[in-house]
Design a protein around this motif. Structure first.
Motif, PDB file in Angstrom:
ATOM      1  N   UNK A  15       0.815  -1.210   0.000  1.00  0.00           N
ATOM      2  CA  UNK A  15       0.000   0.000   0.000  1.00  0.00           C
ATOM      3  C   UNK A  15       0.851   1.263   0.000  1.00  0.00           C
ATOM      4  N   UNK A  16       0.365   2.287  -0.698  1.00  0.00           N
ATOM      5  CA  UNK A  16       1.041   3.570  -0.770  1.00  0.00           C
ATOM      6  C   UNK A  16       0.344   4.542   0.180  1.00  0.00           C
ATOM      7  N   UNK A  17       1.122   5.262   0.977  1.00  0.00           N
ATOM      8  CA  UNK A  17       0.538   6.249   1.874  1.00  0.00           C
ATOM      9  C   UNK A  17       1.330   7.550   1.773  1.00  0.00           C
ATOM     10  N   UNK A  18       0.688   8.641   2.203  1.00  0.00           N
ATOM     11  CA  UNK A  18       1.302   9.973   2.061  1.00  0.00           C
ATOM     12  C   UNK A  18       1.216  10.731   3.376  1.00  0.00           C
ATOM     13  N   UNK A  19       2.097  11.718   3.499  1.00  0.00           N
ATOM     14  CA  UNK A  19       2.061  12.643   4.631  1.00  0.00           C
ATOM     15  C   UNK A  19       2.826  13.889   4.236  1.00  0.00           C
ATOM     16  N   UNK A  20       2.750  14.914   5.092  1.00  0.00           N
ATOM     17  CA  UNK A  20       3.570  16.103   4.873  1.00  0.00           C
ATOM     18  C   UNK A  20       4.038  16.649   6.205  1.00  0.00           C
ATOM     19  N   UNK A  21       5.129  17.428   6.158  1.00  0.00           N
ATOM     20  CA  UNK A  21       5.663  18.086   7.346  1.00  0.00           C
ATOM     21  C   UNK A  21       5.833  19.565   7.054  1.00  0.00           C
ATOM     22  N   UNK A  22       5.233  20.384   7.908  1.00  0.00           N
ATOM     23  CA  UNK A  22       5.232  21.841   7.765  1.00  0.00           C
ATOM     24  C   UNK A  22       6.273  22.427   8.700  1.00  0.00           C
ATOM     25  N   UNK A  23       7.135  23.311   8.149  1.00  0.00           N
ATOM     26  CA  UNK A  23       8.179  23.950   8.952  1.00  0.00           C
ATOM     27  C   UNK A  23       7.837  25.424   9.135  1.00  0.00           C
ATOM     28  N   UNK A  24       7.816  25.875  10.392  1.00  0.00           N
ATOM     29  CA  UNK A  24       7.559  27.281  10.703  1.00  0.00           C
ATOM     30  C   UNK A  24       8.877  28.029  10.813  1.00  0.00           C
ATOM     31  N   UNK A  25       8.958  29.187  10.144  1.00  0.00           N
ATOM     32  CA  UNK A  25      10.154  30.025  10.207  1.00  0.00           C
ATOM     33  C   UNK A  25       9.735  31.453  10.577  1.00  0.00           C
ATOM     34  N   UNK A  26      10.535  32.404  10.149  1.00  0.00           N
ATOM     35  CA  UNK A  26      10.200  33.805  10.387  1.00  0.00           C
ATOM     36  C   UNK A  26       8.936  34.180   9.631  1.00  0.00           C
ATOM     37  N   UNK A  27       8.338  35.289  10.037  1.00  0.00           N
ATOM     38  CA  UNK A  27       7.101  35.740   9.406  1.00  0.00           C
ATOM     39  C   UNK A  27       7.263  35.817   7.892  1.00  0.00           C
ATOM     40  N   UNK A  28       6.305  35.223   7.177  1.00  0.00           N
ATOM     41  CA  UNK A  28       6.332  35.249   5.727  1.00  0.00           C
ATOM     42  C   UNK A  28       7.235  34.219   5.087  1.00  0.00           C
ATOM     43  N   UNK A  81       6.490  27.334   5.450  1.00  0.00           N
ATOM     44  CA  UNK A  81       6.111  26.510   4.309  1.00  0.00           C
ATOM     45  C   UNK A  81       4.652  26.731   3.936  1.00  0.00           C
ATOM     46  N   UNK A  82       4.303  26.319   2.716  1.00  0.00           N
ATOM     47  CA  UNK A  82       2.901  26.184   2.360  1.00  0.00           C
ATOM     48  C   UNK A  82       2.437  24.791   2.752  1.00  0.00           C
ATOM     49  N   UNK A  83       1.167  24.666   3.104  1.00  0.00           N
ATOM     50  CA  UNK A  83       0.630  23.382   3.538  1.00  0.00           C
ATOM     51  C   UNK A  83       0.333  22.496   2.328  1.00  0.00           C
ATOM     52  N   UNK A  84      -0.006  21.243   2.598  1.00  0.00           N
ATOM     53  CA  UNK A  84      -0.488  20.311   1.578  1.00  0.00           C
ATOM     54  C   UNK A  84      -2.008  20.321   1.616  1.00  0.00           C
ATOM     55  N   UNK A  85      -2.628  20.627   0.485  1.00  0.00           N
ATOM     56  CA  UNK A  85      -4.073  20.684   0.427  1.00  0.00           C
ATOM     57  C   UNK A  85      -4.697  19.301   0.225  1.00  0.00           C
ATOM     58  N   UNK A  86      -4.162  18.533  -0.702  1.00  0.00           N
ATOM     59  CA  UNK A  86      -4.706  17.201  -0.980  1.00  0.00           C
ATOM     60  C   UNK A  86      -3.625  16.361  -1.636  1.00  0.00           C
ATOM     61  N   UNK A  87      -3.855  15.048  -1.702  1.00  0.00           N
ATOM     62  CA  UNK A  87      -2.932  14.134  -2.381  1.00  0.00           C
ATOM     63  C   UNK A  87      -3.727  12.950  -2.910  1.00  0.00           C
ATOM     64  N   UNK A  88      -3.235  12.374  -4.017  1.00  0.00           N
ATOM     65  CA  UNK A  88      -3.951  11.247  -4.592  1.00  0.00           C
ATOM     66  C   UNK A  88      -3.097  10.426  -5.531  1.00  0.00           C
ATOM     67  N   UNK A  89      -3.555   9.223  -5.790  1.00  0.00           N
ATOM     68  CA  UNK A  89      -2.914   8.346  -6.774  1.00  0.00           C
ATOM     69  C   UNK A  89      -3.423   8.730  -8.160  1.00  0.00           C
ATOM     70  N   UNK A  90      -2.754   9.661  -8.795  1.00  0.00           N
ATOM     71  CA  UNK A  90      -3.151  10.079 -10.135  1.00  0.00           C
ATOM     72  C   UNK A  90      -1.983  10.773 -10.817  1.00  0.00           C
ATOM     73  N   UNK A  91      -1.963  10.669 -12.135  1.00  0.00           N
ATOM     74  CA  UNK A  91      -0.954  11.338 -12.956  1.00  0.00           C
ATOM     75  C   UNK A  91      -1.506  12.649 -13.523  1.00  0.00           C
ATOM     76  N   UNK A  92      -2.799  12.898 -13.269  1.00  0.00           N
ATOM     77  CA  UNK A  92      -3.489  14.043 -13.844  1.00  0.00           C
ATOM     78  C   UNK A  92      -3.722  15.108 -12.778  1.00  0.00           C
TER      79      UNK A  92
END
Length: 274
Positions: A155-168, A171-182
């Motif tokens: 099985x394939x699974x996904x995750x993301x890690x967000x790093x907080x730094x100085x203002x501005x 990182x940008x967050x991950x909105x969604x993920x899927x098994x697709x090439x499109x």
């Protein structure tokens, strides 16, 4: 991503309520997709605060009570899951029209049994004009990052890690993920989970939807992606880069031309980009 406005704040508050801790950590992407209204989607939703970059997104948090906005999120990127050890790391240039528009950090972690690997990617956009032949400065916007090589390694699974730094500079967050090439552009009012008639399932590719740009036309900018992780079966073979195993895609969320850049990246032994 709009960073200031009363509407942004109101939507952010509502988003906290709707996306509080539900599936923290790695989320499995079934080869049959996810049941949604009207049919099936390849995509699972992660952090949709900010409506895919229309408003300010809210970072994931973790605490003993579960935190908030942390669906698909993990609190660490080294390693992203306990029991895994880093076995490969590389820095790669993302180039189009002879211009380096971003750097990619590409890593692999493997479990002690040598049967499971986590493939990680993180983008840092540069202050660069990707098309100097056109007047003004064109900044590449990464709406989707795609990674190949996972057929028959489920099985394939996904995750993301967000790093907080100085203002501005967080990182940008991950909105969604899927098994697709499109990859599918998301604009205000669009379905958050496109049906498989729009984005067919591909068990070889994982698509991550985000909104990363050094200088975003919508008025604010997140130059760094989160760490995007894919966990799959693997072997004890030394990780090697596969030609074109990673794609970064600009999909015209603010009217930019559709563009795709292919980059070499680590993949399971014997993988392909079909």
């Amino acid at each position: 991503m709009k960073k200031t406005s009363l509407l942004s704040a109101m939507i952010g508050v509502l988003s906290i309520v709707s996306t509080s801790a539900m599936a923290t950590g790695f989320v499995t992407l079934p080869s049959t997709g996810f049941t949604v209204s009207g049919g099936t989607s390849a995509y699972t939703l992660c952090n949709t605060t900010g409506d895919f970059g229309t408003y300010e997104s809210i970072e994931p948090t973790f605490d003993p009570n579960g935190g908030e906005n942390n669906t698909c999120a993990v609190p660490s990127n080294n390693p992203p899951e306990s029991g895994y050890t880093e076995v490969a790391s590389a820095s790669r240039n993302v180039v189009t029209n002879g211009v380096t528009i971003a750097t990619l950090t590409d890593k692999v972690w493997r479990n002690s049994a040598g049967t499971s690997c986590i493939y990680g990617a993180k983008l840092k956009m540069k202050n660069a004009d990707y098309n100097p032949n056109v007047g003004g400065t064109q900044y590449f916007e990464v709406n989707d990052l795609q990674r190949a090589g996972f057929s028959d390694r489920g099985p394939v699974s996904i995750a993301y890690n967000f790093v907080t730094r100085a203002a501005g500079q967080s990182d940008e967050v991950l909105f969604r993920a899927g098994l697709t090439k499109t990859a599918v552009v998301h604009q205000v009012g669009d379905d958050d989970q496109p049906l498989t008639s729009v984005a067919p399932i591909s068990t070889n590719w994982v698509d991550f939807t985000s909104d990363v740009n050094y200088n975003d036309p919508d008025g604010s900018s997140m130059r760094d992606s989160s760490w995007f992780f894919v966990k799959s079966g693997c072997t004890s073979a030394t990780p090697a880069a596969l030609t074109g195993a990673l794609k970064v895609r600009q999909l015209g969320q603010e009217g930019q031309p559709d563009l795709t850049i292919s980059v070499d990246a680590y993949a399971p032994a014997g993988a392909n980009t079909n």
